[in-house]
Design a protein around this motif. Structure first.
Motif, PDB file in Angstrom:
ATOM      1  N   LEU A   1       0.811  -1.221   0.000  1.00  0.00           N
ATOM      2  CA  LEU A   1       0.000   0.000   0.000  1.00  0.00           C
ATOM      3  C   LEU A   1       0.841   1.266   0.000  1.00  0.00           C
ATOM      4  O   LEU A   1       0.448   2.273  -0.575  1.00  0.00           O
ATOM      5  CB  LEU A   1      -0.895   0.058   1.242  1.00  0.00           C
ATOM      6  CG  LEU A   1      -2.015  -0.926   1.363  1.00  0.00           C
ATOM      7  CD1 LEU A   1      -2.779  -0.658   2.652  1.00  0.00           C
ATOM      8  CD2 LEU A   1      -2.940  -0.850   0.175  1.00  0.00           C
ATOM      9  N   ALA A   2       1.982   1.219   0.683  1.00  0.00           N
ATOM     10  CA  ALA A   2       2.774   2.439   0.837  1.00  0.00           C
ATOM     11  C   ALA A   2       4.247   2.097   1.002  1.00  0.00           C
ATOM     12  O   ALA A   2       4.596   1.056   1.561  1.00  0.00           O
ATOM     13  CB  ALA A   2       2.297   3.226   2.056  1.00  0.00           C
ATOM     14  N   MET A   3       5.086   3.016   0.490  1.00  0.00           N
ATOM     15  CA  MET A   3       6.539   2.894   0.640  1.00  0.00           C
ATOM     16  C   MET A   3       7.071   4.274   1.014  1.00  0.00           C
ATOM     17  O   MET A   3       6.656   5.269   0.436  1.00  0.00           O
ATOM     18  CB  MET A   3       7.190   2.472  -0.674  1.00  0.00           C
ATOM     19  CG  MET A   3       6.851   1.097  -1.129  1.00  0.00           C
ATOM     20  SD  MET A   3       7.720   0.670  -2.656  1.00  0.00           S
ATOM     21  CE  MET A   3       6.486   1.090  -3.862  1.00  0.00           C
ATOM     22  N   ARG A   4       7.963   4.279   1.977  1.00  0.00           N
ATOM     23  CA  ARG A   4       8.601   5.527   2.381  1.00  0.00           C
ATOM     24  C   ARG A   4      10.042   5.204   2.738  1.00  0.00           C
ATOM     25  O   ARG A   4      10.336   4.124   3.235  1.00  0.00           O
ATOM     26  CB  ARG A   4       7.864   6.102   3.593  1.00  0.00           C
ATOM     27  CG  ARG A   4       8.459   7.375   4.141  1.00  0.00           C
ATOM     28  CD  ARG A   4       7.613   7.950   5.281  1.00  0.00           C
ATOM     29  NE  ARG A   4       7.474   7.084   6.425  1.00  0.00           N
ATOM     30  CZ  ARG A   4       8.336   7.028   7.441  1.00  0.00           C
ATOM     31  NH1 ARG A   4       9.416   7.781   7.450  1.00  0.00           N
ATOM     32  NH2 ARG A   4       8.131   6.226   8.455  1.00  0.00           N
ATOM     33  N   ARG A   5      10.929   6.126   2.455  1.00  0.00           N
ATOM     34  CA  ARG A   5      12.326   5.915   2.831  1.00  0.00           C
ATOM     35  C   ARG A   5      12.906   7.210   3.369  1.00  0.00           C
ATOM     36  O   ARG A   5      12.477   8.292   3.021  1.00  0.00           O
ATOM     37  CB  ARG A   5      13.135   5.371   1.663  1.00  0.00           C
ATOM     38  CG  ARG A   5      13.353   6.335   0.563  1.00  0.00           C
ATOM     39  CD  ARG A   5      14.035   5.672  -0.619  1.00  0.00           C
ATOM     40  NE  ARG A   5      13.985   6.493  -1.796  1.00  0.00           N
ATOM     41  CZ  ARG A   5      12.920   6.721  -2.530  1.00  0.00           C
ATOM     42  NH1 ARG A   5      11.788   6.165  -2.225  1.00  0.00           N
ATOM     43  NH2 ARG A   5      12.975   7.493  -3.577  1.00  0.00           N
ATOM     44  N   GLU A   6      13.897   7.042   4.219  1.00  0.00           N
ATOM     45  CA  GLU A   6      14.600   8.194   4.777  1.00  0.00           C
ATOM     46  C   GLU A   6      16.085   7.861   4.786  1.00  0.00           C
ATOM     47  O   GLU A   6      16.485   6.719   5.013  1.00  0.00           O
ATOM     48  CB  GLU A   6      14.082   8.513   6.177  1.00  0.00           C
ATOM     49  CG  GLU A   6      14.135   7.357   7.126  1.00  0.00           C
ATOM     50  CD  GLU A   6      13.299   7.558   8.373  1.00  0.00           C
ATOM     51  OE1 GLU A   6      13.775   7.132   9.445  1.00  0.00           O
ATOM     52  OE2 GLU A   6      12.208   8.119   8.282  1.00  0.00           O
ATOM     53  N   GLY A   7      16.888   8.859   4.506  1.00  0.00           N
ATOM     54  CA  GLY A   7      18.327   8.672   4.469  1.00  0.00           C
ATOM     55  C   GLY A   7      18.874   8.225   5.810  1.00  0.00           C
ATOM     56  O   GLY A   7      18.318   8.537   6.866  1.00  0.00           O
ATOM     57  N   TRP A   8      19.938   7.487   5.752  1.00  0.00           N
ATOM     58  CA  TRP A   8      20.588   6.974   6.951  1.00  0.00           C
ATOM     59  C   TRP A   8      22.084   6.985   6.717  1.00  0.00           C
ATOM     60  O   TRP A   8      22.558   6.700   5.612  1.00  0.00           O
ATOM     61  CB  TRP A   8      20.100   5.555   7.223  1.00  0.00           C
ATOM     62  CG  TRP A   8      20.726   4.919   8.419  1.00  0.00           C
ATOM     63  CD1 TRP A   8      20.248   4.935   9.696  1.00  0.00           C
ATOM     64  CD2 TRP A   8      21.944   4.171   8.461  1.00  0.00           C
ATOM     65  NE1 TRP A   8      21.095   4.254  10.530  1.00  0.00           N
ATOM     66  CE2 TRP A   8      22.154   3.765   9.782  1.00  0.00           C
ATOM     67  CE3 TRP A   8      22.884   3.823   7.514  1.00  0.00           C
ATOM     68  CZ2 TRP A   8      23.253   3.034  10.180  1.00  0.00           C
ATOM     69  CZ3 TRP A   8      23.988   3.085   7.906  1.00  0.00           C
ATOM     70  CH2 TRP A   8      24.161   2.695   9.226  1.00  0.00           C
TER      71      TRP A   8
END
Length: 112
Positions: free
Chosen positions: A33-40
């Protein structure tokens, strides 16, 4: 010296590959349903945290969710120029109508 790079196209491709591989393990009746990413980044590595939400219809194969919950840390994800350093099923919820929702979190480290 660590070089910081913005999250780019490679991370976006990882979203799709991760979602496809997890959906295949879940089986019939599941969809992302959903994809989100954040830098690491750490002192020596760069990558991204990926957050994916899957939904299973009331008639979806619940055994797939059980298998994923038991074995997500051992999955050998196929990614180009990256590897999954950490994977967890962070939330599992089933509503009164029988719909099931899974939240998967993965830490993907750039390998190149």
């Amino acid at each position: 010296m660590t070089v910081m790079r913005p999250i780019g196209f490679r991370s976006a491709r990882h979203d799709v590959r991760l979602a496809t591989q997890i959906a295949a393990r879940l089986g019939a009746g599941w969809q992302c349903l959903a994809m989100r990413r954040e830098g690491w980044a750490s002192a020596t590595f760069t990558g991204a945290r990926h957050h994916l939400v899957f939904a299973g219809a009331p008639d979806a194969d619940r055994r797939g969710a059980d298998r994923l919950a038991r074995g997500i840390a051992e999955i050998d994800f196929a990614l180009r120029h990256a590897f999954v350093a950490d994977a967890a099923l962070s939330d599992r919820h089933q509503d009164a109508a029988g719909w099931c929702r899974l939240r998967v979190e993965l830490l993907v480290i750039d390998d190149a």
